[in-house]
Write an enzyme that holds these catalytic residues in place. Sequence first.
Site, PDB file in Angstrom:
ATOM      1  N   SER A 154      -1.476  43.165  22.314  1.00 24.96           N
ATOM      2  CA  SER A 154      -2.079  44.125  21.377  1.00 24.96           C
ATOM      3  C   SER A 154      -1.293  44.296  20.072  1.00 24.96           C
ATOM      4  CB  SER A 154      -2.300  45.463  22.073  1.00 24.96           C
ATOM      5  OG  SER A 154      -1.128  45.946  22.668  1.00 24.96           O
TER       6      SER A 154
ATOM      7  N   HIS B 109       2.122  51.549  24.562  1.00 26.10           N
ATOM      8  CA  HIS B 109       2.613  50.667  25.637  1.00 26.10           C
ATOM      9  C   HIS B 109       2.361  49.233  25.169  1.00 26.10           C
ATOM     10  CE1 HIS B 109       1.960  54.488  27.680  1.00 26.10           C
ATOM     11  NE2 HIS B 109       2.660  54.063  28.721  1.00 26.10           N
TER      12      HIS B 109
ATOM     13  N   HIS C 225      -9.122  43.837  24.177  1.00 22.00           N
ATOM     14  CA  HIS C 225      -8.782  43.308  22.858  1.00 22.00           C
ATOM     15  C   HIS C 225     -10.023  43.065  21.992  1.00 22.00           C
ATOM     16  CE1 HIS C 225      -4.700  41.884  24.644  1.00 22.00           C
ATOM     17  NE2 HIS C 225      -4.661  43.145  24.267  1.00 22.00           N
TER      18      HIS C 225
ATOM     19  N   ASP D  94      -2.074  51.978  26.677  1.00 20.14           N
ATOM     20  CA  ASP D  94      -2.392  50.924  27.642  1.00 20.14           C
ATOM     21  C   ASP D  94      -1.315  50.873  28.732  1.00 20.14           C
ATOM     22  OD1 ASP D  94      -3.404  48.679  28.875  1.00 20.14           O
ATOM     23  OD2 ASP D  94      -2.696  47.278  27.333  1.00 20.14           O
TER      24      ASP D  94
ATOM     25  N   ASP E 166       9.745  55.807  25.453  1.00 21.19           N
ATOM     26  CA  ASP E 166       8.551  56.208  26.196  1.00 21.19           C
ATOM     27  C   ASP E 166       7.396  56.469  25.212  1.00 21.19           C
ATOM     28  OD1 ASP E 166       6.600  57.518  27.640  1.00 21.19           O
ATOM     29  OD2 ASP E 166       7.966  58.901  28.636  1.00 21.19           O
ATOM     30  N   GLY E 167       6.333  55.725  25.390  1.00 18.89           N
ATOM     31  CA  GLY E 167       5.197  55.829  24.472  1.00 18.89           C
ATOM     32  C   GLY E 167       4.523  57.188  24.516  1.00 18.89           C
TER      33      GLY E 167
ATOM     34  N   GLU F 197       7.704  50.432  23.432  1.00 21.19           N
ATOM     35  CA  GLU F 197       7.788  49.676  24.682  1.00 21.19           C
ATOM     36  C   GLU F 197       9.061  50.116  25.397  1.00 21.19           C
ATOM     37  OE1 GLU F 197       5.979  47.491  26.634  1.00 21.19           O
ATOM     38  OE2 GLU F 197       7.748  47.673  27.898  1.00 21.19           O
TER      39      GLU F 197
END
EC number: 2.1.1.266
Length: 275
Positions: A94, A41, A18, A159, A137-138, A112
């Site tokens: 995030s 994600h 971060h 991520d 699905d990212g 997500e």
Amino acid sequence: MNYRHAYHAGNFADVMKHVLLLELMSSLQRKEGGACVIDTHAGCGEYDLRAEEAEKTQEWRQGLGRVLEQPDAVLQSYIDRVTALGAPARYPGSPRLIASMLRPQDRLIACELHTDDAQILRRLFHRDDRVAVHHRDGYASLRAFLPPRPQKRGLVLIDPPFEQPDEFARLADAIAEIRTRFPSGIVAAWYPIKHRTPVRAFHDDLKARGVRSLLACELTLRPPLDPTRLNGSGLLIANPPFGFDNRARELLAVLARILDIEGQTTAQVEWLVGE
Ligand SMILES: C[S@@+](CC[C@H](N)C(=O)[O-])C[C@H]1O[C@@H](n2cnc3c(N)ncnc32)[C@H](O)[C@@H]1O
């Protein structure tokens, strides 16, 4: 999908990721034109550090906790932002950090896959029309959202939870795809450092694919020799902004001092491939 980020929010890996993420967000805002950020994600955006999950592991105490106990001016913008967003009672994930920096001309696409987390994320941002939350699905979303429009600049944060044995390969596929579909975009991809071998293989894989402009930022708490422990945290930046390498060195050097537990913490910022 067993991974729940609530157990790990605010730990040393989150802090490292971060701190660098906020730096990338600031660099995007040096130009007036809008930017699109994709968080593939995203998690649930906000974590209660007094909840059962965080209480159980107490991981945040060795990450966020240490940074707040030993505040350093180099980390001031991170400290100010997480504090403004509720730390140390709550820790911003995030998408919350990114959203807190969006200007009217910017936008965030947050993906997500976990149903509960996606719902929490939707609720968190339902009043913010700069933020779109997708329960999907990212990785697959990259094909749908890249290149972004109308914004032509931006950042993709990947991520993943690293629950799947082929996660490094999927990550390399995604980085290569983003660099092709969105050449002006920045990519920030998180990876665990347990043992050196898979990390080297990941770096070699990216080099072999011909991906250019790759900067590996790593923080290791101890030599990565025990593959059953999270010994370090890496953030691979593709196409970093000018000067980001030196800034990352400065930030990670301070973090390595503050997060050191066993006298073995090191930070490394290394170009794998130049422009
Ligand atoms: C490490 S956490 C994300 C933390 C978040 N990026 C942050 O910094 O606050 C990984 C998240 O990815 C979600 N996830 C797992 N597989 C996914 C996929 N294929 N697409 C989108 N999300 C996924 C998990 O449910 C989990 O919430």
